[in-house]
Structures are given as structure tokens and as C-alpha cells.
Enzyme design. Sequence first.
Site, short mmCIF file in Angstrom:
data_model
loop_
_atom_site.label_atom_id
_atom_site.label_comp_id
_atom_site.label_asym_id
_atom_site.label_seq_id
_atom_site.Cartn_x
_atom_site.Cartn_y
_atom_site.Cartn_z
N ASN A 123 68.26 57.38 67.94
CA ASN A 123 67.93 57.79 66.58
C ASN A 123 66.52 58.38 66.51
O ASN A 123 65.65 58.02 67.30
CB ASN A 123 68.05 56.60 65.63
CG ASN A 123 69.45 56.00 65.64
OD1 ASN A 123 70.41 56.69 65.97
ND2 ASN A 123 69.55 54.73 65.32
N VAL A 124 66.31 59.22 65.52
CA VAL A 124 65.00 59.88 65.35
C VAL A 124 64.34 59.47 64.04
O VAL A 124 63.44 60.14 63.55
CB VAL A 124 65.16 61.42 65.42
CG1 VAL A 124 65.67 61.86 66.78
CG2 VAL A 124 66.08 61.95 64.30
N HIS A 140 65.54 60.57 71.90
CA HIS A 140 65.59 61.92 71.35
C HIS A 140 64.38 62.25 70.48
O HIS A 140 64.42 63.19 69.69
CB HIS A 140 66.89 62.11 70.55
CG HIS A 140 68.12 61.95 71.40
ND1 HIS A 140 69.28 61.36 70.94
CD2 HIS A 140 68.35 62.29 72.69
CE1 HIS A 140 70.18 61.35 71.91
NE2 HIS A 140 69.64 61.91 72.98
N CYS A 148 53.34 71.68 68.37
CA CYS A 148 53.33 73.13 68.52
C CYS A 148 53.97 73.51 69.84
O CYS A 148 53.59 72.98 70.89
CB CYS A 148 51.89 73.66 68.44
SG CYS A 148 51.76 75.41 68.85
N SER A 240 76.81 53.03 68.34
CA SER A 240 76.91 54.35 68.98
C SER A 240 78.28 54.53 69.62
O SER A 240 78.78 53.63 70.29
CB SER A 240 75.83 54.52 70.05
OG SER A 240 75.99 55.77 70.72
N ASN A 265 80.34 48.44 67.68
CA ASN A 265 80.45 49.74 67.01
C ASN A 265 81.75 49.81 66.24
O ASN A 265 82.80 49.40 66.75
CB ASN A 265 80.40 50.88 68.05
CG ASN A 265 80.33 52.25 67.39
OD1 ASN A 265 79.33 52.60 66.77
ND2 ASN A 265 81.40 53.04 67.50
N ILE A 266 81.69 50.35 65.05
CA ILE A 266 82.91 50.53 64.26
C ILE A 266 83.60 51.80 64.76
O ILE A 266 83.07 52.89 64.65
CB ILE A 266 82.60 50.66 62.76
CG1 ILE A 266 81.82 49.43 62.26
CG2 ILE A 266 83.88 50.82 61.95
CD1 ILE A 266 81.27 49.58 60.86
#
Length: 291
Positions: A123-124, A140, A148, A240, A265-266
Site C-alpha cells: 500500500n502507498v 511500492h 523530482c 492481498s 483475505n476476503i
Amino acid sequence: SVSRTSPDLAFVPACLPPDPAEVEELQHFVSNSKRLFVMTGAGISTESGIPDYRSEGVGLYARTDRRPVQHAEFVRSASARQRYWARNFVGWPQFSSHQPNTAHLVLRDWEKLGKLHWLVTQNVDALHTKAGSQRLTELHGCTHRVFCLSCGDQILRSELQKHFEALNPTWKAEAFGVAPDGDVFLTDEQVRNFQVPACCKCGGILKPDVTFFGDTVSREKVNFVHQRLAESDSMLVAGSSMQVYSGYRFALAAQEKKLPIAILNIGPTRLDHFASLKLNSRCGELLPLIV
């Protein structure tokens, strides 16, 4: 049927409450582990009100025909960057205000107790950092940082928001729904007059410090995570489906090392056929039950 009384569960797929036998199985798995390697995905943050891409019925792919920005397009196209940043500018106040849920806090507590050896998140959203996790790799990257592409200078995304506001004092846009990575849906007409700042140091292109689709995670980061996995004795995947190879490779490495793997996880995942344990429950509902 599963009732959703909390607005934060709007993006969580329906599932049954945890089965006591499954709770016992996960308890046994965690108790037997001394150096647990945990990998989380978007399914741990949906309970904080952040939608994901792939969840059945409620993920972005299920609800819309929208697709995330591609790395090559962002780098190559000024109009693609304008569209991305306009949407991100509108979505940022809400996205940056999301808070960790119980699952994030439980993993932080496991770290403090010495149970969790290393945490890798795909996740970010910075929710693990907000929760206080320190033995953490953001595979990630994180939307809360911007850099930059030319000189590498970094600034906080919150600082960039002020630059956007200064450049666009009269620009306004009403959002049409929220997307997983903090942006919102806007029309081309809304985006057309949005001004995007350049790097203050060199005038280069500013990009969020995240791995866009079509880009790759750095070799240094991958090697670092492999080292942490090599020190671990079991692996837990939470929230995930592991469809993205950048995360899946570590599950393959764990399988090769014959580490026991548990999945919370679902819905189905890419690991179901070789996991020791697979549980279909909400992370925030099941993890707090583990002592």
C-alpha cells in the site's frame, strides 16, 4: 447477509464473521512463529475507507472502467501529468486524512512484542507508518512523498498541496467518486486549466514516490526484503490477492524455503494452492482476536 453499519466498510467485500475454529488455527500459526514476516495489501486499508482495485463487487475494477495511470504515460505526457495531479489535488485532503484501523494497530503491537520480524506493505497510503510500525518496507513507495525525476529532490506531498493552491487560486472541481490511490474522478473539461508546478530546484518533473503500474521496484529494495524474509520463520499475507508480481515473488521465495504461509483475505488469492492456512475474514475483525 452481512450488514455494514460503518461507512468505512463501503469498500469491504461481504464476508461471514470469523469462525472460531479458524481463529484457533490462526492463533496456532502465530503462536508457533518466532519471526513472522507479514505482507499487507489493499484489503487491510479498505476498512479505513480506502477503496481497492480488485475486490469483487466493490473494487475499482468492478465499479468502473477506470484504470490507474501508467508509468510510461506519466513520464512521457504533460497532459497525463496534468490529469493525474488535478485529480490527486482534489482527492488529497480526504485521502491524507484516513487513519489506521484495528488491523494496522494490531500489527504494530506484534512488532512491539517482538513477534513480527518485518512488515512489507504493497500500500502507498502511509497507514502503517501512522499506526507506528517501524520494521516496515513500503514496497511500492508512499503518496505522502514527492520527488523530482531530474534531480531527485524530495518534498512532502502536503507541501506540494500549497504550491498547487498558489498556482490555481480560482480553480475548482467537484469530484466524481474516490479512487484507491488518493485521486478522484474528474472530467477532461475540469482538468484543462489546472496548473502543475515544476521542481523548485531544477524545473524538472515532479512525481509521487510510488511505483506506478508498468514501473518496477528497485533491485536494492527487493534484495533488502529478501534478506528480511530469509531471517523469518513464517509468512502471513493480510488483505492481498497477491496478483501483482512485485509482491507475489516473496511468497514464491517463502514457498521455496518451505516456510508456512497463512493468508487472511476476503476472496481467492494467487497463493491459495500452496498456503498452509487460508481465512476469508476482515483483517480488522480477525487479527485482534489473536493473542
